[in-house]
Design a protein around this motif. Structure first.
Motif, short mmCIF file in Angstrom:
data_model
loop_
_atom_site.label_atom_id
_atom_site.label_comp_id
_atom_site.label_asym_id
_atom_site.label_seq_id
_atom_site.Cartn_x
_atom_site.Cartn_y
_atom_site.Cartn_z
N THR A 161 -21.59 -69.55 73.66
CA THR A 161 -23.06 -69.55 73.63
C THR A 161 -23.74 -70.13 74.86
OG1 THR A 161 -23.08 -71.69 72.49
CG2 THR A 161 -23.02 -69.70 71.13
N ALA A 198 -19.84 -61.75 74.52
CA ALA A 198 -20.26 -61.97 75.90
C ALA A 198 -19.10 -61.91 76.89
CB ALA A 198 -20.97 -63.31 76.03
N ILE A 226 -22.87 -56.11 73.33
CA ILE A 226 -23.86 -57.18 73.19
C ILE A 226 -25.14 -56.68 73.84
CG2 ILE A 226 -23.06 -58.29 75.33
CD1 ILE A 226 -23.82 -60.98 74.13
N ASP A 227 -26.28 -57.02 73.29
CA ASP A 227 -27.53 -56.57 73.89
C ASP A 227 -27.80 -57.34 75.18
OD1 ASP A 227 -29.70 -58.84 73.33
OD2 ASP A 227 -28.42 -58.68 71.55
N ASP A 271 -30.37 -58.92 76.48
CA ASP A 271 -31.01 -60.24 76.44
C ASP A 271 -30.00 -61.33 76.06
OD1 ASP A 271 -33.41 -59.11 77.15
OD2 ASP A 271 -34.10 -58.89 75.07
N SER A 272 -29.18 -61.04 75.06
CA SER A 272 -28.18 -62.03 74.63
C SER A 272 -27.14 -62.26 75.72
CB SER A 272 -27.49 -61.57 73.35
OG SER A 272 -28.41 -61.43 72.29
N LEU A 278 -28.37 -64.59 78.50
CA LEU A 278 -28.45 -66.01 78.14
C LEU A 278 -27.23 -66.78 78.63
CD1 LEU A 278 -29.86 -65.87 74.50
CD2 LEU A 278 -31.05 -66.62 76.57
N GLN A 301 -26.45 -55.35 81.77
CA GLN A 301 -25.98 -54.99 80.44
C GLN A 301 -24.47 -54.83 80.46
OE1 GLN A 301 -27.50 -51.17 79.25
NE2 GLN A 301 -27.26 -50.28 81.29
#
Length: 896
Positions: free
Chosen positions: A317, A338, A365-366, A368-369, A372, A379
């Protein structure tokens, strides 16, 4: 118990208020399809078992968690059992369940209470996660009436559904039997299914999606393969191994930014698979050095890390760390969308395990995520696989379970391992082994792991069968005879003999083919018989012959008719007349592979002494003989997840004891027997016996095993000096006693102090006596060849220095200059051989001798020299000593 789709509840009280069914989580379309198929199956009449076949990255754990949530919340199930083969999978599933449900489900009071039945830990819950090893071991113990296992009934009792996650076919079969015993349905989730698994589930999966379908539908992302040429060693200790790891990481860095992600500046989230915990440490160090980053840039996440889940969550994360190095903890059951790079620095034998590992990178994974954790990423459209071990090569797994024909030479020339049984197809990854003992007590079960190690139910992992068995027994024991397969009740040794028979048969075919080709070559060119191909074929034929002899010894030992023969006849099976270091290693390897031992140890007695060739299990009560060398491997630390295996020495190098020189039993007098008198004898009897045998000392014994002392001329004279009619007891002195297996160098002080020692032999009897004169004679016989070899060496160097220039010698012996031969004093016996086998150099000597014949003799001298320098306990045969003397005489005649 069937789980119906209506509102009938299996709970004891049917009138209690139920919570409304949970709002369905937003599953992806494929997951929703699978869920609908599962719910329809459970709503059917008398559901028994079903298979859900889904690709890596599908999210099987999410489907399992959602299924549990729906069934528990709607009270259509009271307790659900989830079973996984690997503790790492069980831990990952438990982690997901504890964090589930999310979103709309939070208002329902988090209905899942996760219990565990893993390793030595047990906890109740309405969802229980268990490892198959412990569950099936418990079920088997209960079936055998083990009362100790009844304590776990409250944890495993009341189950309404069994869910199986990524289990081996053998495990699936056992779990299906378990589910039918307790009368509940079973649903298995897996990547693929072989014919055996499909038969188990009625021939077809309940629901199926392939990896290719998942990619086409955009559910999984495709890999891009980048081959690394730097293959690391399997150990992390030596400097050269670390250098290779450093080279592999450097090549990964270069290709990462030049080929895979040329538009990036930040290292994508990367997962590196290492061989062991120690190997992972070395990889982490290399990553920090190569990328010139801080400590938080690359971290290790293995079962041996105390805060592994905390570090894993940060890797998942947060922006740091960028690289995680793991062994097998993160191979499956962990959601890491990720992650964009997978690096394989460890060999993979199982295609299933490899597919699971790929699943860590294939999940989308999108944008935006992703940003992070990786700010400069637009992408994720693919994931990069960097392969340093050839796991992505075409046909890698097609041949992984087959042993190439030429490898049978290597297979029969070293100790067998469990990995050999896996490669030969006689044992499967995930197979269960049972410790077979005549003693009563809890059943001990082990599972065969992908790397050929054995895992016990308490989480300990051992690199060999004997190491695992010794841990169970509490003392050294031969694991090949006590571990048996769960299904066939076949000892591992039986599987080993099956493979060995196939290997010997294949070698026999190769030997016959070689002999045919050699005869054809001889017919065309009679001078070709001494070529390297014919030598290789001849060696193969010899090896087939003595392997066949060993098979005969094994068959007779199995029949209870062990062979008794002299050590001289025993080593003659290998075509040998003396015991040098290389021969001893070969014999020990062959005995180990055939499950045989010699009693006494053939190394510790003379060539004329007799040994019995027995099954190793026959002497299991004797740790010094029963344990095979692989039992010397140490147990690995206990963990709460799959334990990594530390590197160990090559099995062929693991010996029962270190190599050493003479032992007491190698001296002829140590086993020649002794004359003795009883303690009640007269002094006159002792004197008469000593005179008749020309002894200087005599044993005083009350039986073959009971040594009371000794009398010598000195002790008799002293007793009679003090009292003319002194009894024998007055002349008895303490007797020094040593074991036949002790090193001679260690007992020399005792011999020197008393002039003699008595020897206790392999059968616990007093077998002989060793005196100072015996030692002097033995060392005299053994040292004379040293002096002959020394003079041969000096004369050869003198001859070459007189006739051949150093430049020619350098060209023949040190062409690349790495040895820096700047003078004749740096030459070895092998160098002499290379120079004198050269026709031009030979011509410079001007000798009226045949070069080929001389070279053949020189080759024999070099072999004798190597044997002598290894200092084995046997004197050279007379003909070998004669060969040395004759060769030395020839050199003296032609020395300038």
């Amino acid at each position: 118990m069937a789980i119906d789709d209506d509102n009938s509840s299996p709970m004891p009280s049917t009138d209690q208020r139920r919570s409304p069914p949970p709002a369905p989580i937003r599953l992806r379309s494929a997951q929703a399809e699978a869920m609908e198929a599962i719910m329809a199956f459970l709503a059917g009449e008398n559901p028994r078992r079903a298979l859900v076949q889904a690709p890596v990255g599908f999210g099987k754990t999410i489907v399992i968690a959602e299924l549990c949530s729906r069934l528990i919340q709607s009270e259509r199930a009271r307790k659900i059992l989830i079973v996984a083969d690997l503790r790492s999978d069980a831990a990952a599933i438990s982690d997901v369940l504890r964090r589930y449900p999310a979103g709309d489900h939070d208002s329902l009071g988090r209905p899942l209470h996760v219990g565990q039945y893993v390793g030595g830990y047990s906890a109740q819950g309405n969802v229980v996660v268990a490892t198959s090893q412990r569950l099936l071991g418990h079920a088997k113990a209960q079936g055998q009436g083990d009362r100790a296992s009844q304590i776990e009934d409250e944890i495993l009792g009341g189950i309404d559904l069994v869910l199986v996650y990524e289990a081996h076919p053998a495990t699936q079969s056992a779990l299906v039997e378990f589910s039918e015993t307790i009368g509940v349905p079973l649903i298995a989730f897996g990547i693929s299914a072989d014919e055996r698994a499909l038969d188990l589930f009625g021939g077809e999966p309940l629901w199926k999606q392939s990896f290719e379908q998942a990619i086409l539908e955009g559910y999984n992302l495709p890999p891009r393969i980048y081959r690394l040429t730097s293959v690391p060693e399997t150990a992390a200790g030596p400097a050269e191994s670390r250098a290779r790891i450093h080279a592999a990481v450097t090549e990964f860095r270069n290709k990462l930014f030049s080929e895979a992600f040329p538009d990036r500046a930040t290292v994508p989230k990367t997962l590196i698979f290492a061989i062991s915990d120690a190997h992972a440490n070395a990889v982490v160090d290399a990553c920090r050095q190569v990328f010139e980053e801080t400590q938080d840039f690359a971290v290790k996440i293995t079962a041996n890390l105390a805060n592994r889940y905390e570090v894993l969550e940060r890797f998942r994360t947060e922006q740091g760390p960028r690289i995680a190095v793991s062994v097998d903890m993160l191979a499956s059951g962990v959601d890491l969308p990720a992650v964009e790079c997978l690096v394989f620095l460890r060999p993979i034998r199982s295609e299933l395990l490899y597919q699971q590992m790929l699943g860590r990178g294939t999940r989308p994974i999108d944008g935006d995520s992703l940003r992070l954790v990786t700010p400069d990423a637009a992408q994720k459209t693919f994931y990069a696989v960097f392969d340093a071990v050839g796991v992505t090569d075409e046909g890698h797994f097609a041949t992984a379970d087959q042993i190439p024909r030429q490898d049978y030479h290597r297979l029969t020339a070293r100790r067998f391992r469990l990995s050999d049984l896996l490669a030969g197809g006689v044992l499967s990854v995930g197979a269960y082994l049972r410790y077979k003992s005549n003693r009563t007590g809890p059943v001990t079960t082990a599972v065969v792991r992908d790397d050929g190690s054995l895992g016990l139910l308490d989480g300990r992992v051992f690199p060999s069968p004997s190491a695992a068995a010794s841990a169970v027994a509490g003392s050294p024991i031969n694991g090949w005879t006590v571990w048996v397969t769960e299904e066939e009740d076949a000892p591992l040794d039986q599987l080993r003999q099956t493979m060995l028979s196939a290997a010997v048969e294949d070698l026999d075919k190769l030997a016959q083919e070689s002999a045919t080709l050699r005869r054809a070559a001889n017919a065309e060119d009679p001078g070709s018989s001494d070529g390297p191909d014919s030598e290789s074929g001849s060696e193969t034929e010899k090896r087939v012959r003595y392997l066949a002899d060993l098979r005969r010894l094994r068959r007779d030992a199995d029949a209870g008719k062990p062979h008794i023969l002299s050590v001289r006849d025993f080593i003659a099976l290998w075509g040998a007349r003396g015991r040098d270091t290389r021969l001893i290693e070969i014999i020990e390897t062959d005995l180990s592979n055939h499950g045989l031992v010699t009693v006494p140890d053939f190394r510790l007695v003379t060539l004329e002494d007799q040994v019995t060739v027995r099954l190793s299990a026959d002497v299991a009560s004797s740790p010094s003989n029963a344990v095979e060398p692989d039992a010397l491997d140490t147990a690995l630390t206990e963990t709460t997840a799959t334990t990594a295996i530390t590197e160990t020495a090559e099995p062929s190098k693991m010996r029962q004891r270190p190599e050493r020189g003479l032992v007491v039993g190698n001296l002829p007098s140590a086993s020649r027997g002794i004359e003795s008198v009883k303690p009640a004898a007269t002094i006159e009897q002792a004197i008469t016996t000593m005179l008749l045998h020309d002894y200087s000392q005599l044993a005083v014994m009350s039986g073959q095993r009971n040594l009371s002392g000794a009398v010598t001329w000195k002790s008799i004279a002293k007793a009679r000096h003090q009292k003319q009619d002194a009894p024998l007891s007055a002349a008895v002195i303490p007797a020094e006693e040593v074991s036949y297996a002790e090193d001679l160098i260690d007992v020399l002080p005792k011999i020197t102090a008393q002039d003699f020692v008595f020897v206790r032999g392999p059968h616990n009897t007093i077998s002989g006596i060793v005196t100072t004169s015996d030692v002097v004679q033995t060392y005299g016989v053994m040292t004379s060849p040293f002096f002959i070899i020394g003079e041969i060496d000096q004369l050869l160097r003198w001859i070459l220095e007189d006739a051949v220039d150093i430049e020619r010698v350098q060209a023949l012996c040190d062409a690349d200059g790495t040895r820096q031969i700047d003078g004749f004093s740096r030459l070895t016996m092998g160098d002499y051989q290379r120079v004198l086998e050269n026709p031009e150099a030979w011509a410079l000597l001007g000798w009226p001798l045949d070069r080929k014949v001389f070279s053949q003799w020189l080759r024999r001298i070099c072999e004798m020299r190597n044997n002598i320098m290894h200092f084995n306990g046997d004197p050279l045969p007379d003909d070998m000593v004669t060969t040395l003397k004759n060769f030395l005489a020839l050199l003296r005649d032609y020395c300038p």
